[in-house]
Design an enzyme around this catalytic site. Structure first.
Site, short mmCIF file in Angstrom:
data_model
loop_
_atom_site.label_atom_id
_atom_site.label_comp_id
_atom_site.label_asym_id
_atom_site.label_seq_id
_atom_site.Cartn_x
_atom_site.Cartn_y
_atom_site.Cartn_z
N ARG A 242 4.70 -11.93 9.99
CA ARG A 242 3.29 -11.16 10.54
C ARG A 242 3.40 -10.07 11.71
O ARG A 242 2.29 -9.57 11.23
CB ARG A 242 2.53 -13.14 11.32
CG ARG A 242 0.60 -12.05 11.41
CD ARG A 242 -0.28 -12.90 11.64
NE ARG A 242 0.26 -15.03 12.24
CZ ARG A 242 0.31 -14.77 13.21
NH1 ARG A 242 0.80 -13.67 14.54
NH2 ARG A 242 0.81 -15.75 13.68
N TYR B 163 -18.02 3.54 1.10
CA TYR B 163 -17.52 1.94 0.44
C TYR B 163 -18.81 1.24 1.51
O TYR B 163 -18.69 1.22 1.70
CB TYR B 163 -16.35 1.51 0.56
CG TYR B 163 -15.53 0.51 0.03
CD1 TYR B 163 -15.54 0.81 -2.12
CD2 TYR B 163 -15.10 -0.38 0.12
CE1 TYR B 163 -15.50 -0.71 -2.34
CE2 TYR B 163 -14.74 -1.61 -0.49
CZ TYR B 163 -14.74 -2.16 -1.51
OH TYR B 163 -14.50 -2.47 -2.80
N ASP C 59 -11.22 7.81 5.91
CA ASP C 59 -10.99 7.02 3.97
C ASP C 59 -10.63 7.81 2.85
O ASP C 59 -11.35 8.62 2.40
CB ASP C 59 -12.08 5.68 3.50
CG ASP C 59 -11.80 5.04 2.90
OD1 ASP C 59 -10.83 4.73 1.82
OD2 ASP C 59 -12.42 4.06 2.90
N LYS D 32 -5.98 0.11 -4.93
CA LYS D 32 -6.28 1.38 -5.94
C LYS D 32 -5.17 2.14 -6.47
O LYS D 32 -4.44 2.02 -6.94
CB LYS D 32 -7.19 2.29 -5.74
CG LYS D 32 -8.32 1.35 -4.58
CD LYS D 32 -9.55 0.01 -5.82
CE LYS D 32 -10.09 -0.97 -4.69
NZ LYS D 32 -10.79 -0.14 -3.62
C1 PLP Z 1 -11.39 -0.27 -3.12
C2 PLP Z 1 -12.37 0.65 -1.12
C3 PLP Z 1 -11.88 -0.25 -0.11
C4 PLP Z 1 -11.54 -1.63 -0.15
O1 PLP Z 1 -9.81 -1.56 -0.42
P1 PLP Z 1 -9.87 -3.33 -0.50
O2 PLP Z 1 -7.95 -2.80 -0.63
O3 PLP Z 1 -10.32 -3.42 -2.01
O4 PLP Z 1 -10.17 -4.42 0.52
C5 PLP Z 1 -12.47 0.83 0.98
N1 PLP Z 1 -12.70 2.37 0.92
C6 PLP Z 1 -12.29 2.64 -0.11
C7 PLP Z 1 -13.21 4.26 -0.83
C8 PLP Z 1 -12.15 2.12 -1.71
O5 PLP Z 1 -12.52 2.41 -2.71
#
Ligand code: PLP
Length: 398
Positions: free
Chosen positions: A63, A116, A188, A213
């Site tokens: 962890r 998001y 992000d 993603k």
């Molecule tokens: C999917 C996504 C997240 C969150 O990511 P996870 O891996 O699903 O927790 C945050 N920001 C954006 C723009 C996303 O597309």
């Protein structure tokens, strides 16, 4: 004593999955090893203490740190020109790590209204339970961001490219506002990936990606990464360990493998997306198309300046026939699955009104440019003919 020297009975009754130490080899493996160990053996109390306190290099407990996360984090440091990176169990865990490491009770956050959905929930609803106040503003309006900032503002949060109408953040502009306000800028970068944009080069203090993603790209991993500089990193390792945000070794191993083809996948998908956007623009059932590469997009000039001559793999379009047309399209275009995520090798589509933006009121949907006929494509790496042929059924579908 070596295992083979033990009496047969002891060998059978003491089956231990721990491999014997590999003898020195003249050759080396061409694939990374996976280290699933949750805990490591230490040589002495002094050594364990030094590693656990972060005074010596090494591994004790998964962890806190493990080799597969370190390997992936090192690649992310390089991709995002960062001094530090931490791999987390999801993109949301990376966002949590940023929030919990940079902000305290009584502090203030300015968040983009186009974040998001879960990020907005975290920064707005969840953070307020911990005594952190968040103002939600249109971060495409730099004056509005500046107006929202005050003496307690610690963090400004925006996405390089927003969902679903793909508005582009002026990262250098936001970094300037953040600096004037004494706040940090967190970007992000999930929709852009480091191939399209490196927010740290434009002045962002912190960058996060959902590795789930396009970074991984094969719909088989849930991970996130937070990147930044040493000066902002003091609390990050403790926050990730204490709040339980750490990653799994196998997911890190898969994502390291996925990352190897990111530039190839990205270039092909972005190239396809440009052609898909042009195809949809000329389609009679389509009311309008949002793609930063199109001259009609409100942020086209900014996108060109920030990204150069490619604009990412996401394309959003609006069907003239509303929700009914969207439903028939989803049924007609069977080769493009309705799968509410993005960044995979195959082309997928999503319907924001019923998925990512389901909690929004009609007014909020309208303000974000979404209606029942809005479809968001995540363009994949198939041949362009395959994708366009699949979408041609749109005409018969609605
Ligand atoms: C999917 C996504 C997240 C969150 O990511 P996870 O891996 O699903 O927790 C945050 N920001 C954006 C723009 C996303 O597309």
């Amino acid at each position: 004593m070596h295992r083979d020297d033990l009496p047969l009975k002891d060998q059978a009754e003491n089956i231990c999955p721990r491999p014997d130490r590999m003898a020195d080899q003249a050759t080396w493996p061409m694939a990374a090893a996976i280290y699933p160990a949750s805990v490591w053996a230490c040589q002495s109390p002094d050594q364990a203490l030094a590693i656990l306190n972060g005074d010596a290099d090494g591994y004790v407990y998964q962890r806190d740190r493990h080799p597969n996360a370190d390997m992936l984090a090192e690649k992310c440091c390089g991709l995002h020109h960062s001094e530090r990176s931490v791999i987390t169990s999801s993109g949301m865990a990376a966002m949590s790590a940023a929030l919990l490491s940079q902000v305290e009770r009584g502090d203030h956050v300015v968040a983009s209204s186009r974040l998001y959905g879960r990020s907005l929930t975290l920064l707005d609803a969840e953070a307020s339970r911990l005594g952190i106040e968040t103002s939600v503003v249109d971060t495409c309006d730099l004056a509005a961001v500046r107006d929202a900032c005050h003496a307690k503002t610690r963090l400004i949060v925006a996405e390089t490219i927003s969902n679903p109408v793909l508005r582009v953040a002026d990262i250098a502009g936001l970094a300037n506002v953040a600096r004037q306000c004494g706040a940090k800028l967190l970007i992000d970068n999930t929709f852009a990936t480091p191939v399209l944009c490196r927010p740290r080069d434009l002045g962002a203090d912190l960058v996060m990606e959902s590795i789930s993603k396009m970074m991984n790209g094969h719909s088989d991993v849930m991970l996130g990464v937070l990147c930044g500089q040493i000066a902002d990193w003091q609390r990050v390792p403790l926050v990730v360990s204490a709040w339980g945000l750490a990653s799994s070794p196998f997911d890190c191993w898969l994502a390291t493998r996925g990352l190897a083809t990111l530039p190839l996948r990205f270039e092909r998908a972005a190239d396809n997306a440009m052609q898909v956007a042009r195809f949809l623009e000329s389609h009679p059932s389509v009311k309008s198309v949002d793609y930063p590469g199109l001259e009609s997009h409100p942020d086209h000039d900014l996108a060109r300046q920030q990204f150069g001559d490619r604009f990412g793999s996401m394309v959003t379009f609006h069907l003239a026939g509303g929700r009914e047309a969207a439903t028939s399209l989803i049924q007609a275009v069977a080769q493009v699955p309705f799968s509410p995520s993005l960044g995979e090798v195959s082309t997928t589509l999503s319907h924001p009104e019923s998925t990512s933006h389901r909690g929004h009121t009609p007014d909020e949907l309208h303000a974000q440019g979404i209606d029942g006929g809005t479809i968001r494509l995540s363009v994949g790496v198939e041949t362009i003919d395959f994708i366009v042929n699949a979408l041609k059924r749109l005409a018969s579908g609605g």
